[in-house]
Write a protein that holds these residues in place. Structure first.
Motif, mmCIF file in Angstrom:
data_model
loop_
_atom_site.group_PDB
_atom_site.id
_atom_site.type_symbol
_atom_site.label_atom_id
_atom_site.label_comp_id
_atom_site.label_asym_id
_atom_site.label_seq_id
_atom_site.Cartn_x
_atom_site.Cartn_y
_atom_site.Cartn_z
ATOM 1 N N ASP A 150 59.768 39.780 63.976
ATOM 2 C CA ASP A 150 58.828 39.035 64.809
ATOM 3 C C ASP A 150 57.780 39.969 65.419
ATOM 4 O O ASP A 150 57.081 39.593 66.354
ATOM 5 C CB ASP A 150 59.563 38.291 65.933
ATOM 6 C CG ASP A 150 60.357 37.104 65.419
ATOM 7 O OD1 ASP A 150 60.046 36.611 64.313
ATOM 8 O OD2 ASP A 150 61.284 36.670 66.124
ATOM 9 N N ASP A 151 57.674 41.191 64.876
ATOM 10 C CA ASP A 151 56.755 42.189 65.425
ATOM 11 C C ASP A 151 55.373 42.155 64.794
ATOM 12 O O ASP A 151 54.368 42.409 65.463
ATOM 13 C CB ASP A 151 57.322 43.606 65.253
ATOM 14 C CG ASP A 151 58.608 43.795 66.015
ATOM 15 O OD1 ASP A 151 58.717 43.276 67.139
ATOM 16 O OD2 ASP A 151 59.514 44.462 65.475
ATOM 17 N N VAL A 207 49.107 39.341 71.515
ATOM 18 C CA VAL A 207 48.901 39.199 70.077
ATOM 19 C C VAL A 207 47.596 39.889 69.726
ATOM 20 O O VAL A 207 46.544 39.557 70.267
ATOM 21 C CB VAL A 207 48.835 37.712 69.664
ATOM 22 C CG1 VAL A 207 48.622 37.587 68.150
ATOM 23 C CG2 VAL A 207 50.083 36.972 70.103
ATOM 24 N N VAL A 225 56.003 32.711 69.401
ATOM 25 C CA VAL A 225 54.654 32.919 68.862
ATOM 26 C C VAL A 225 54.718 33.126 67.349
ATOM 27 O O VAL A 225 53.963 32.515 66.595
ATOM 28 C CB VAL A 225 53.957 34.117 69.549
ATOM 29 C CG1 VAL A 225 52.609 34.406 68.900
ATOM 30 C CG2 VAL A 225 53.798 33.869 71.044
ATOM 31 N N MET A 226 55.655 33.960 66.891
ATOM 32 C CA MET A 226 55.744 34.236 65.453
ATOM 33 C C MET A 226 56.162 32.998 64.679
ATOM 34 O O MET A 226 55.751 32.813 63.531
ATOM 35 C CB MET A 226 56.693 35.397 65.179
ATOM 36 C CG MET A 226 56.662 35.866 63.727
ATOM 37 S SD MET A 226 55.011 36.380 63.122
ATOM 38 C CE MET A 226 55.005 38.101 63.630
ATOM 39 N N THR A 270 53.464 37.441 75.495
ATOM 40 C CA THR A 270 53.279 38.205 74.267
ATOM 41 C C THR A 270 51.802 38.500 74.068
ATOM 42 O O THR A 270 50.973 37.581 74.083
ATOM 43 C CB THR A 270 53.808 37.417 73.041
ATOM 44 O OG1 THR A 270 55.197 37.126 73.268
ATOM 45 C CG2 THR A 270 53.658 38.221 71.758
ATOM 46 N N LEU A 286 52.522 41.642 67.401
ATOM 47 C CA LEU A 286 53.018 41.019 68.628
ATOM 48 C C LEU A 286 53.743 42.047 69.481
ATOM 49 O O LEU A 286 54.563 42.821 68.973
ATOM 50 C CB LEU A 286 53.971 39.869 68.293
ATOM 51 C CG LEU A 286 53.341 38.542 67.876
ATOM 52 C CD1 LEU A 286 52.535 38.648 66.603
ATOM 53 C CD2 LEU A 286 54.405 37.482 67.726
ATOM 54 N N ASP A 287 53.448 42.036 70.773
ATOM 55 C CA ASP A 287 54.072 42.937 71.724
ATOM 56 C C ASP A 287 54.473 42.130 72.952
ATOM 57 O O ASP A 287 53.612 41.674 73.699
ATOM 58 C CB ASP A 287 53.093 44.053 72.105
ATOM 59 C CG ASP A 287 53.708 45.097 73.017
ATOM 60 O OD1 ASP A 287 54.959 45.209 73.054
ATOM 61 O OD2 ASP A 287 52.947 45.807 73.696
ATOM 62 N N GLU A 288 55.782 41.931 73.125
ATOM 63 C CA GLU A 288 56.280 41.102 74.233
ATOM 64 C C GLU A 288 56.417 41.935 75.499
ATOM 65 O O GLU A 288 56.921 43.059 75.464
ATOM 66 C CB GLU A 288 57.631 40.492 73.857
ATOM 67 C CG GLU A 288 58.128 39.484 74.870
ATOM 68 C CD GLU A 288 59.360 38.731 74.405
ATOM 69 O OE1 GLU A 288 60.068 38.223 75.276
ATOM 70 O OE2 GLU A 288 59.608 38.651 73.183
ATOM 71 N N THR A 317 46.706 37.305 75.334
ATOM 72 C CA THR A 317 48.056 37.196 75.885
ATOM 73 C C THR A 317 48.463 35.727 75.909
ATOM 74 O O THR A 317 47.716 34.877 76.382
ATOM 75 C CB THR A 317 48.119 37.793 77.305
ATOM 76 O OG1 THR A 317 47.743 39.173 77.232
ATOM 77 C CG2 THR A 317 49.520 37.692 77.880
ATOM 78 N N LYS A 356 57.797 36.481 71.904
ATOM 79 C CA LYS A 356 57.220 36.745 70.579
ATOM 80 C C LYS A 356 57.885 35.958 69.458
ATOM 81 O O LYS A 356 57.224 35.615 68.487
ATOM 82 C CB LYS A 356 57.162 38.238 70.277
ATOM 83 C CG LYS A 356 58.438 38.924 70.006
ATOM 84 C CD LYS A 356 58.155 40.387 69.682
ATOM 85 C CE LYS A 356 59.437 41.149 69.507
ATOM 86 N NZ LYS A 356 59.188 42.547 69.178
ATOM 87 N N SER A 357 59.156 35.591 69.597
ATOM 88 C CA SER A 357 59.779 34.790 68.533
ATOM 89 C C SER A 357 59.141 33.406 68.462
ATOM 90 O O SER A 357 58.943 32.855 67.373
ATOM 91 C CB SER A 357 61.288 34.693 68.706
ATOM 92 O OG SER A 357 61.606 34.044 69.911
#
Length: 144
Positions: free
Chosen positions: A74-75, A106, A18-19, A104, A97-99, A10, A15-16
């Motif tokens: 961004d998923d 990962v 992180v991506m 998020t 990725l799951d916000e 986590t 997530k944007s």
């Protein structure tokens, strides 16, 4: 390559964000241990890498391979081996990725095949070490 190793972490960011770090392949040598260089060879219309050459130094093995990337907004991003190296003969990986509430989760999945015969347990342990190191490096990079 049915068997995959996976782990999750986590990260205290959306997530944007992180991506964006995941998508900046050329910066991986700065935060992903074992990756010496990534050269993007082809970009998709959105500017993200479609194909890249990855050079890694993984302890007893060093190699350069060609990878093809598929981005799902961004998923999720997945990568597949398209050019085998001298050691690596198969590779499939992904970041999902799951916000949730500003953080998020990962999940990194990885399956690697090499020319050198390895016992399944030894192979999974090596994949787990790669995954855990990458996730910790990603977390440090995003949260810094």
């Amino acid at each position: 390559m049915a068997d995959r190793t996976s782990s999750a972490i986590t990260i205290d960011a959306g997530k944007s964000e992180v991506m964006a770090v995941i998508a900046d392949l050329e910066a991986y040598p700065e935060w992903a241990s074992g990756i010496r260089e990534i050269t993007v060879r082809e970009r998709a219309e959105d500017g993200r890498a479609a194909r890249a050459a990855l050079t890694f130094d993984g302890g007893p093995f060093s190699d350069t391979v060609g990878l093809a990337y598929t981005w799902e907004d961004d998923d999720r991003v997945t990568w597949e081996l398209v050019e085998a190296g001298s050691v690596v003969t198969g590779l499939h990986g992904s970041y999902g990725l799951d916000e949730r509430d500003g953080t998020t989760e990962v999940t990194y999945e990885l399956a690697v095949d090499v020319r050198v015969p390895l016992i399944g347990m030894v192979k999974r342990k090596a994949e787990k070490r790669i995954i855990d190191s990458a996730l910790k490096g990603l977390k440090r990079r995003v949260e810094s």
